[in-house]
Design a protein around this motif. Structure first.
Motif, PDB file in Angstrom:
ATOM      1  N   LEU A 169      -1.796  -8.345  11.171  1.00 45.95           N
ATOM      2  CA  LEU A 169      -2.951  -7.593  10.723  1.00 45.95           C
ATOM      3  C   LEU A 169      -4.197  -7.956  11.506  1.00 45.95           C
ATOM      4  CD1 LEU A 169      -2.426  -7.601   6.873  1.00 45.95           C
ATOM      5  CD2 LEU A 169      -2.218  -5.676   8.427  1.00 45.95           C
ATOM      6  N   ALA A 225       2.309  -3.112   9.818  1.00 44.61           N
ATOM      7  CA  ALA A 225       1.817  -4.441   9.454  1.00 44.61           C
ATOM      8  C   ALA A 225       1.482  -4.513   7.967  1.00 44.61           C
ATOM      9  CB  ALA A 225       0.584  -4.781  10.292  1.00 44.61           C
ATOM     10  N   TRP A 226       0.812  -3.472   7.447  1.00 41.89           N
ATOM     11  CA  TRP A 226       0.518  -3.447   6.014  1.00 41.89           C
ATOM     12  C   TRP A 226       1.799  -3.371   5.193  1.00 41.89           C
ATOM     13  CZ3 TRP A 226      -3.867  -4.927   4.082  1.00 41.89           C
ATOM     14  CH2 TRP A 226      -5.054  -4.761   4.801  1.00 41.89           C
ATOM     15  N   GLU A 279       4.706  -4.647   5.999  1.00 41.22           N
ATOM     16  CA  GLU A 279       5.300  -5.996   5.996  1.00 41.22           C
ATOM     17  C   GLU A 279       4.549  -6.921   5.051  1.00 41.22           C
ATOM     18  OE1 GLU A 279       5.341  -7.267  10.026  1.00 41.22           O
ATOM     19  OE2 GLU A 279       6.787  -5.737  10.671  1.00 41.22           O
ATOM     20  N   LEU A 280       3.214  -6.771   4.994  1.00 40.35           N
ATOM     21  CA  LEU A 280       2.446  -7.598   4.067  1.00 40.35           C
ATOM     22  C   LEU A 280       2.806  -7.254   2.622  1.00 40.35           C
ATOM     23  CD1 LEU A 280       0.236  -9.748   3.717  1.00 40.35           C
ATOM     24  CD2 LEU A 280      -1.444  -7.886   3.672  1.00 40.35           C
ATOM     25  N   ALA A 299       6.010  -8.943   1.822  1.00 42.77           N
ATOM     26  CA  ALA A 299       5.830 -10.387   1.636  1.00 42.77           C
ATOM     27  C   ALA A 299       5.240 -10.677   0.260  1.00 42.77           C
ATOM     28  CB  ALA A 299       4.932 -10.935   2.736  1.00 42.77           C
ATOM     29  N   HIS A 300       4.239  -9.899  -0.159  1.00 41.29           N
ATOM     30  CA  HIS A 300       3.646 -10.099  -1.484  1.00 41.29           C
ATOM     31  C   HIS A 300       4.654  -9.809  -2.589  1.00 41.29           C
ATOM     32  CE1 HIS A 300      -0.403 -11.182  -0.517  1.00 41.29           C
ATOM     33  NE2 HIS A 300      -0.680 -10.059   0.133  1.00 41.29           N
ATOM     34  N   GLN A 304      -1.524  -7.128  -5.341  1.00 42.96           N
ATOM     35  CA  GLN A 304      -1.780  -7.237  -3.901  1.00 42.96           C
ATOM     36  C   GLN A 304      -0.703  -6.513  -3.097  1.00 42.96           C
ATOM     37  OE1 GLN A 304      -1.945 -11.495  -3.521  1.00 42.96           O
ATOM     38  NE2 GLN A 304      -4.126 -11.615  -4.038  1.00 42.96           N
ATOM     39  N   ALA A 361      -1.361  -3.413  -0.587  1.00 45.64           N
ATOM     40  CA  ALA A 361      -0.962  -3.432   0.821  1.00 45.64           C
ATOM     41  C   ALA A 361      -0.126  -2.212   1.176  1.00 45.64           C
ATOM     42  CB  ALA A 361      -0.187  -4.721   1.125  1.00 45.64           C
TER      43      ALA A 361
END
Length: 265
Positions: free
Chosen positions: A2, A11-12, A14-15, A18-19, A39, A43
């Motif tokens: 990011l 990228a968002w 993937e975030l 992850a969250h 979150q 994302a």
């Protein structure tokens, strides 16, 4: 990623993933996870603002809403809202890519959890369990070797059976189908011992009760054969295969003879 490219939908996405994983881990540890689920949803929303045609982001956000709903099981209103959001997002993912078996599986899981939520609220869960079975079936049409969808469909049927039995109803059509689903789950993934135990208990219970259920259905068919021929024949056709004619008593054989005379011709 990011920091390098904040305009990257991937990228968002993937975030968000992850969250979601972090929140799910916190949930399993019994820790508050709502903030992290929020979150994740945010994302994925940023990813979709950049690329609204990203099926993975729709599916990811739908899964985050699903997991958040499960985390909120003690807050029925908020949980139901998360499940509704999950169904909407997963539906959008399928509009973009109808071949996403995982999205179908997740929609089935949403419906199972809606059914359980309705049970806890004293509501009828049948529509949710029926919808879950349909979603898992469609997932299996896309991927017949998906153990999770076989398992999910079997659990939806099992929960429906248990709910019906508590109210004095025996859903004959679900027993053997549930056992078949659990058989298929174990064929694809033999390491699911909890499913194996559930399957074995169900098989033992069904073997012990199916004869008496069959006779009850035949008696029911005979009782209404004159006024409701269509449903009487349905009961006859459902009950006949369940009865062991060789082990039947004289009274049970008499019921079989009467049923044959009324419906076999």
């Amino acid at each position: 990623s990011l920091e390098l490219d904040p305009a990257s939908a991937e990228a968002w996405n993937e975030l968000g993933a992850a969250h979601t994983n972090w929140a799910a881990a916190k949930h399993l540890r019994g820790e508050p996870a709502g903030e992290v689920f929020a979150q994740a949803v945010e994302a994925y929303g940023r990813a979709l603002a950049i690329n609204p045609a990203h099926p993975g982001a729709w599916m990811g956000r739908g899964s985050a809403h699903l997991d958040w709903g499960i985390d909120l099981r003690d807050d029925a209103q908020r949980a139901e809202s998360e499940y509704a959001a999950a169904l909407a997002d997963l539906g959008k993912a399928l509009e973009l890519n109808p071949n996403l078996a995982r999205a179908r599986n997740s929609r089935g899981t949403v419906q199972v959890n809606l059914g359980l939520l309705h049970e806890r609220q004293g509501q009828d869960p049948a529509d949710a369990y029926r919808a879950a079975i349909e979603e898992f079936t469609r997932a299996l049409e896309l991927n017949p070797e998906d153990a999770d969808s076989h398992k999910g469909r079997g659990l939806a049927r099992l929960y429906w059976i248990l709910w019906s039995e508590e109210r004095g109803a025996i859903r004959v059509e679900l027993y053997e189908a549930t056992i078949r689903d659990f058989d298929e789950t174990l064929r694809v993934n033999p390491n699911q011992e909890e499913i194996r135990r559930s399957r074995d208990r169900m098989r033992e219970a069904w073997d012990g009760m199916k004869g008496s259920i069959g006779l009850r259905l035949l008696e029911q068919a005979l009782a209404r054969s004159a006024d409701d021929r269509e449903n009487a024949r349905r009961d006859y056709e459902a009950g006949l295969p369940l009865v062991d004619a060789e082990g039947a008593s004289d009274a049970e054989r008499a019921t079989l003879r009467d049923a044959h005379y009324n419906f076999a011709c």
